[in-house]
Structure formats: C-alpha cells, structure tokens
Motif scaffolding. Structure first.
Motif, PDB file in Angstrom:
ATOM      1  N   GLN A  17      -2.099 -33.473  19.878  1.00 26.73           N
ATOM      2  CA  GLN A  17      -3.186 -34.304  19.341  1.00 26.73           C
ATOM      3  C   GLN A  17      -3.073 -35.742  19.835  1.00 26.73           C
ATOM      4  OE1 GLN A  17      -1.211 -32.346  17.621  1.00 26.73           O
ATOM      5  NE2 GLN A  17      -2.543 -30.699  16.825  1.00 26.73           N
ATOM      6  N   GLY A  18      -1.834 -36.237  19.942  1.00 29.58           N
ATOM      7  CA  GLY A  18      -1.662 -37.594  20.457  1.00 29.58           C
ATOM      8  C   GLY A  18      -2.094 -37.708  21.910  1.00 29.58           C
ATOM      9  N   PHE A  19      -1.746 -36.714  22.727  1.00 32.64           N
ATOM     10  CA  PHE A  19      -2.184 -36.752  24.125  1.00 32.64           C
ATOM     11  C   PHE A  19      -3.702 -36.658  24.214  1.00 32.64           C
ATOM     12  CE2 PHE A  19       2.157 -35.383  25.696  1.00 32.64           C
ATOM     13  CZ  PHE A  19       2.365 -36.531  26.452  1.00 32.64           C
ATOM     14  N   ASN A  20      -4.283 -35.818  23.376  1.00 30.50           N
ATOM     15  CA  ASN A  20      -5.741 -35.723  23.406  1.00 30.50           C
ATOM     16  C   ASN A  20      -6.400 -37.038  23.006  1.00 30.50           C
ATOM     17  OD1 ASN A  20      -5.763 -33.044  24.237  1.00 30.50           O
ATOM     18  ND2 ASN A  20      -5.609 -32.270  22.132  1.00 30.50           N
ATOM     19  N   ALA A  21      -5.748 -37.783  22.097  1.00 30.67           N
ATOM     20  CA  ALA A  21      -6.310 -39.088  21.716  1.00 30.67           C
ATOM     21  C   ALA A  21      -6.200 -40.092  22.851  1.00 30.67           C
ATOM     22  CB  ALA A  21      -5.590 -39.613  20.467  1.00 30.67           C
ATOM     23  N   LEU A  22      -5.169 -39.952  23.716  1.00 31.31           N
ATOM     24  CA  LEU A  22      -5.000 -40.881  24.842  1.00 31.31           C
ATOM     25  C   LEU A  22      -5.702 -40.423  26.108  1.00 31.31           C
ATOM     26  CD1 LEU A  22      -1.208 -41.782  24.549  1.00 31.31           C
ATOM     27  CD2 LEU A  22      -3.152 -43.246  23.997  1.00 31.31           C
ATOM     28  N   LEU A  23      -6.232 -39.220  26.103  1.00 29.95           N
ATOM     29  CA  LEU A  23      -6.750 -38.648  27.339  1.00 29.95           C
ATOM     30  C   LEU A  23      -7.885 -39.483  27.927  1.00 29.95           C
ATOM     31  CD1 LEU A  23      -6.767 -36.369  29.385  1.00 29.95           C
ATOM     32  CD2 LEU A  23      -8.269 -35.070  27.857  1.00 29.95           C
ATOM     33  N   LYS A  24      -8.802 -39.917  27.124  1.00 30.23           N
ATOM     34  CA  LYS A  24      -9.958 -40.657  27.643  1.00 30.23           C
ATOM     35  C   LYS A  24      -9.554 -42.013  28.206  1.00 30.23           C
ATOM     36  CE  LYS A  24     -14.350 -40.929  28.392  1.00 30.23           C
ATOM     37  NZ  LYS A  24     -15.000 -40.024  29.354  1.00 30.23           N
ATOM     38  N   ILE A  25      -8.638 -42.711  27.511  1.00 25.67           N
ATOM     39  CA  ILE A  25      -8.242 -44.036  27.978  1.00 25.67           C
ATOM     40  C   ILE A  25      -7.352 -43.937  29.223  1.00 25.67           C
ATOM     41  CG2 ILE A  25      -6.187 -44.180  26.519  1.00 25.67           C
ATOM     42  CD1 ILE A  25      -8.648 -47.036  27.318  1.00 25.67           C
ATOM     43  N   VAL A  26      -6.581 -42.837  29.337  1.00 25.38           N
ATOM     44  CA  VAL A  26      -5.757 -42.658  30.541  1.00 25.38           C
ATOM     45  C   VAL A  26      -6.626 -42.260  31.727  1.00 25.38           C
ATOM     46  CG1 VAL A  26      -3.921 -41.235  31.556  1.00 25.38           C
ATOM     47  CG2 VAL A  26      -3.671 -42.100  29.246  1.00 25.38           C
ATOM     48  N   GLU A  27      -7.681 -41.506  31.466  1.00 21.80           N
ATOM     49  CA  GLU A  27      -8.541 -41.077  32.564  1.00 21.80           C
ATOM     50  C   GLU A  27      -9.396 -42.228  33.091  1.00 21.80           C
ATOM     51  OE1 GLU A  27     -11.881 -37.587  33.425  1.00 21.80           O
ATOM     52  OE2 GLU A  27     -11.108 -37.929  31.404  1.00 21.80           O
ATOM     53  N   GLU A  28      -9.928 -43.063  32.215  1.00 20.83           N
ATOM     54  CA  GLU A  28     -10.787 -44.190  32.627  1.00 20.83           C
ATOM     55  C   GLU A  28     -10.328 -45.455  31.918  1.00 20.83           C
ATOM     56  OE1 GLU A  28     -14.751 -43.124  31.730  1.00 20.83           O
ATOM     57  OE2 GLU A  28     -14.830 -41.409  33.112  1.00 20.83           O
ATOM     58  N   PRO A  29      -9.192 -46.029  32.334  1.00 22.73           N
ATOM     59  CA  PRO A  29      -8.687 -47.231  31.654  1.00 22.73           C
ATOM     60  C   PRO A  29      -9.415 -48.480  32.155  1.00 22.73           C
ATOM     61  CG  PRO A  29      -7.213 -46.643  33.419  1.00 22.73           C
ATOM     62  CD  PRO A  29      -8.295 -45.607  33.431  1.00 22.73           C
TER      63      PRO A  29
END
Length: 678
Positions: free
Chosen positions: A135-147
């Motif tokens: 769940q933590g990775f899923n929460a960071l996925l969008k910001i890591v993909e398009e920071p």
C-alpha cells in the motif's frame, strides 16, 4: 566518546568508495554529462556503500559547482552533507523499516511537492526500501512516476526483488557487491597506518573473514580489536581469543592427522578444541575454509600470489605441505562431509558428538560408496605403487635382458647379474617369436598343443623349448608337472625371465596386463578388473578376488589361460595363476553348465498353391498315430547330463510332445501346413 571507524572513515566522494567502481564510475559520468534521472535504486549486501553513495549523490547534485562527480567540500551544501556534517533540510533520509506504512508514504508524498529551501534538488533517500508495504508503494507510485523537476528519489535495499515491480521499473538500478579481500585488506592497512596502531599480518585475514566482505562490518571488528590492543598492538593470540575463531594450530593438527590416518591425533585435536572453549560449529566452518584453501593450492600452485588464498607466509608453507599429502578426490570428499555436517549441526544438542562423527567419516574411506570415494582409493593405490616402485626399482648397473630396445608401450625388465652369469636362460629357439609390446590375439587355428606347457629344460642349461613346434597327441601336459591348459614353469629358477619379478613389479605393470587380457577376451577382463595381485610364489601368481563368486569364476580354466597368456605377452614369463579369497584358501572353479540344444522345429513342406484342401486317396490314409511311451526321468542330475551329452543334435523324439508329433506327421502326408489347434 570516540567516533566509530566506519563513521570516521565514511567516504565523502565517489572516488573514496572502495570496491564499487562498476557503480561509481557510471554515476560520475552521468553527473558530469548532466543526465540525471528522477529515481535510483541501489541494491546489494549490507555495509557495502549503498547509503553512503546515496548521500554522496545528494551532495554532488546540490554542490555549488554541480551537478558534479567531485563536490568541492567548501560550499554550505557540501559542508552540511559531509559525513560528519549536520545535514540539510532538503535531503530527507527515511528508514522504511520503521516508516514503511501507507500513512508514512502519504506524508512523504505531500512533502515532495514543496520546492527546496536552499538547495538545487530535494532528495528523498528511502533506506531498507524492501520494508515498504504494498500500500505504501502504491501511494508513492504516482509521485515516483511523474515527480516534480526538483525531486530525486534514491531507494536503497538489500533485497531488490521485494521492491514493487512498478516502482523498480521506473528507476535506474545499480547493484553493489561485496568488497574483494585484497581491496578490503588494503583499506584496513591504510586505516591502521592512519590510526598509528601496529597490527600483526595474520590478524587481517581474521578480520576480513569475520567481516564477510562488508566494509562496515570489517571496520567494526577492527575497531573492537584496536580498542583492546595493548602496547605491542593487535596480536594474533589476542585476536583469536577475542573473535572466537579457531586456532590455526588445531586445524593444522587435525589436517595432518587426517592425511596420516592417525585416529589418535584427530580426536586429540577435537578434545583440545572443546577444552579450550571453542565452538565446534565454528571449528567445522574454519575447517571447511581450510579444505577450500588446500583445494585451490593443489589446483593452482600460484593461488597465494594471485590472491585466491589469504594467509600468512608460514601458514601458507604448511598448507602447501598438506596439499601435497592429500589428493583432490580426498579433499573433495572431506569438503562434502564437513559441508553436510554443518547442516546437521544447526540446532544440535551435542555438537561435539557430531564433530567426532564427522572425523570418523573422513577417516573411513570405505564408508563412502560414491565416485569420489572410489577416486580417493585409487589415489591411495597410486601413492603406494609409487612408493613400491621407488623401493624395488632395478639397479642402473644391472645387465639388460635383451639386446634390442623395448617396443613402444613395453617396459624393459632387468635380469639380475647372478642370473645372467649362470647361463640358465639360453637364446630362444628359432621357432619362438620374441614377445612384443602389443600382445597378439588368439588364432582360431591354434591347437591344444599350442596351449600345452613347454617341457622343462635340462640341468646342463639347455635353451628353452620350441613352443611353435607341435607335440605329438600322445604327449600329456601333466608329464611336465603342470596342470592342463596352464603354462609351464620357467626353465630354471636362476635364469628364468620371472626370477627377478615380485608382486610389486607385477602391480606396476598390472594395467598393461589388463589391456592384454581385454584384447583376448572381454569377459575375462571384466572379471579381472576388480582383482588385485596378492603375491608371487615361485612360478605362481596369486590373485586376490573381491568375493568368493568372483574367485570361482576367475578359477575357470579358460580364464586362467587368458591371464597366463597376458602375463607372458607383457612380462615374458610362463606362470601359473591361482585365485584366492579371504584367508588365502584356493577356490574351486565354478562347475560347467550343461545346456540342452535348442529345440529344432519340424521341417514342414510348403503347401501347393490351390491344393490346400485336396484330400489324399483312400489307400494313402495313414494308420492311427500311437505316441511312443515316455521314458522315465533319470534318477539324478549326473544321469541327465550324460543323456543330454549322448543325444545327437536336435530334439529327441522321446521328449517331444505327442500332439506336436501327430501334427507333423499329418502335415507331411497331406502336403499342406497344419494349423496348430492351440
């Protein structure tokens, strides 16, 4: 409070990171070219420089000269991000082991959108990234993909496979490795020189082994040794006692006892190990390391100079001597036994007992039935044969047994001077061919007189008889004192070709005898390959068979003839052959098997096409068939053998099935093939 060595000597630039050139050089090139990615993944074992490299990357990005692979070290950002600096507000280091939940990831995502306060980039270093939940990775996925443009993520982990694949696919992955022992030793020696502490050369391998290739763990071990060092510095005895490793002397005593087969020395070393308070499991691990070093030293003599084996000079000298005493198959078997024993020792309540059982397995080659155990026995046999050849080799001043040089693959055997001067062996008869290196095969035209033994020579030292001349049929082989089918003894004991040959000499040329036997008869070779030479008594070669059944088979007259011919072809001697088993009693040959000839099918004429159902004339109808009375069976087995030998080839009528005989007679009269009613 003293600063720990791994913190004091933490690298501040990529050039200071040792043993990771495959990572630092590409990163430095990318920074110099300005090709900066928004997310990096540093993976590798613990203590190899992942987190330090992440901090160096943040320092290089925010340097006033940057981005640059060589930070200046004087600007405010470089001073704040130095190993001993206070840190920067724009560089956030998060320990995912304790902050890997979804709430921590959401908080980090909200802080990521703020612009840096005083630096060029905001850098988020996520240590132990594999501890972040899904769940933590899923929460960071969008910001890591398009920071944002000012944000850089650096994930550091020891288990990259546990990182979410969608996160791992959006990063530049740099795998770190364990530091080689040579590079790590150079680092330790440099740090000891800077600290001004004297360390014994034998201590460095112990520190490197305890560190396991990790720079941080090795520096922690060295820091512990330096803290307890006296005026003389760090000694080997102090390091062994403090680190709990096994004393090299105990390992040397155990290996020497194994090489010599000294059971008392082996178990005494184990007893001294336990009395000294050492851990048997650790001793087994150190012994396995020693076996590995011995294997490398035996396979690669320059292993020490090439850095494959790390040890002191005196210890290397002892290891070279030990490697010369043990063969590769023996070392391989020892390694397998110790490796399996380490697995058995996990959670064992009596580790000393298991260690003693391991020693018992290593001391007993017969306990192993694998190919490695067989190779080890072969190596021991070769060493014994080499020792025997050195003891019983002929003197260089003895006279040669022949004028011409030996044929290729044939050894020259020297006759003793006393035998040569006695004149007991004269020149060979013209009809006898000189033995060559390649034994001739058995000729189908060879008569029984060719296989009969030669007549004994006279007392006046006459020449050997002509073996090519056929003897009259009335001559009996037993008149010469030899058994039928066996070669006769030599002409005289002093001048016979086998007078100077003993069991050790026969063992040295035994492979050639096996080859000659194989060229004559494959079955005899298969039986003889497991037999060994026991002794040479007068003109008789005594063989030791592995089992009683094998001894009975080898004692068959045909096999003894083949072996005697092979001995004559290789050694030029006329010896008898006797097979023994166990206490040395000769074994009787196996009884010959009497086989009945295969049944002969009756000759049935082929039917004439189109006349299969033509009836014969009434005058030609045969009388009713009356089967003959069956003869009573013989009373004993000997009578059956005699009856089978007296019958002519083919199936006797008395034993033929009456129904088959009736079908055969009817078929011959009708001129058509009868159909078997069964």
């Amino acid at each position: 409070m003293a600063l720990a060595l791994y913190r004091k000597y933490r690298p501040a630039r990529f050039a200071d990171v040792v043993g990771q050139e495959h990572v630092t050089e590409p990163l430095g090139t990318a920074l110099a070219a300005g090709r900066i990615n928004h997310a990096y993944l540093f993976s590798g074992p613990r203590g190899c420089g992942k987190t330090s490299s992440a901090r160096i990357l943040a320092r290089s990005l925010n340097c006033d000269r940057g981005p640059t692979p060589d930070p200046c070290g004087t600007c405010p950002s470089c001073i704040a991000l130095a190993p001993e600096g206070p840190g920067s507000i724009d560089v956030v280091e998060l320990d995912a082991a304790s902050h890997g939940g979804v709430d921590d990831a959401r908080e980090l995502r909200d802080r990521a959108f703020y612009a840096p306060a005083e630096s060029r980039y905001r850098v988020f270093i996520v240590d132990e990234a594999h501890m972040v939940t899904t769940q933590g990775f899923n929460a960071l996925l969008k910001i890591v993909e398009e920071p944002p443009e000012h944000l850089v993520f650096v994930f550091a982990t020891t288990e990259p496979d546990k990182v979410l694949p969608t996160i791992r696919s959006r990063t530049h992955h740099y795998p770190f490795r364990l530091i080689p022992p040579g590079t790590l030793r150079a680092l330790l020696e440099r740090i000891c020189t800077e600290e001004g502490v004297v360390v014994a050369p034998a201590v460095y391998p112990l520190v490197i082994r305890a560190g396991g290739g990790s720079a941080r763990d090795s520096l922690s071990v060295l820091d512990q040794l330096l803290a307890g060092a006296g005026e003389e510095g760090v000694t080997y005895e102090r390091a062994v006692a403090l680190l709990g490793v096994t004393d090299v002397g105990l390992i040397d005593d155990l290996v020497d006892g194994l090489a010599a087969g000294d059971h008392a020395a082996v178990y005494e070393a184990v007893d001294r190990l336990v009395e000294a308070g050492h851990d048997p499991r650790r001793f087994a691990a150190d012994l396995l390391q020693r076996l590995r070093d011995l294997t490398l030293l035996q396979a690669v003599p320059e292993a020490a100079s090439q850095g494959l084996v790390e040890a002191a000079d005196d210890e290397l000298a002892r290891m070279v001597e030990q490697a010369a005493k043990l063969g590769p198959a023996t070392l391989s078997r020892y390694g397998e036994i110790v490796h399996d024993g380490l697995t058995e020792m996990r959670g064992a309540t009596a580790p000393r007992l298991l260690l003693e059982l391991l020693c018992a397995r290593m001391l007993l080659p017969a306990a192993s039935t694998t190919d490695v155990g067989l190779l080890e026995r072969l190596e021991r046999m070769e060493r014994r044969m080499a020792i025997a050849s050195g003891e019983s080799s002929p003197a260089p001043g003895d006279a040669a047994s022949a004028e011409e040089p030996p044929a290729p693959g044939r050894r020259r055997f020297v006759r003793p001077a006393a035998a040569a001067a006695g004149g007991g062996a004269g020149p060979e008869a013209p009809g006898r061919a000189a033995p060559t290196g390649k034994p001739a095969g058995r000729s189908p035209e060879r008569t029984e007189h060719d296989r009969a033994p030669a007549a004994a020579s006279t007392a006046e030292g006459a020449a050997e008889p002509d073996h090519g001349r056929q003897l009259p049929r009335s001559a009996s082989p037993a008149a010469d004192g030899a058994r039928p089918g066996m070669p006769a003894p030599a002409a005289s004991r002093s001048g016979a070709p086998g007078a100077a040959l003993d069991a050790a000499t026969v063992r040295r040329v035994w492979p050639e005898v096996l080859t000659a036997t194989k060229q004559r008869k494959m079955r005899t070779h298969a039986l003889l390959v497991t037999a060994t030479v026991r002794a040479v008594v007068d003109d008789t070669l005594v063989l030791d068979a592995g089992t009683a059944a094998l001894a009975r088979l080898l004692s068959e007259q045909s096999n003894l003839e083949i072996i005697a011919e092979a001995l004559h072809a290789v050694l030029g001697v006329r010896w008898r052959v006797r097979c023994e088993f166990g206490d040395g009693e000769p074994v009787a040959p196996a009884p010959a098997q009497v086989r009945n000839p295969p049944p002969r099918r009756p000759n049935r004429p082929e039917p004439v096409r189109g006349e299969e159902f033509r009836r014969p004339p009434a005058d030609d109808v045969p009388p009713p068939f009356e089967p003959p009375a069956e003869e009573p069976p013989p009373d004993d087995e000997e009578a059956m053998m005699a009856e089978a030998a007296a019958e002519p080839p083919g199936e006797p009528v008395s034993r033929r099935d009456p129904e088959e005989a009736a079908i055969e007679l009817l078929s011959s009269e009708l001129g058509a093939r009868a159909i078997d009613p069964r």
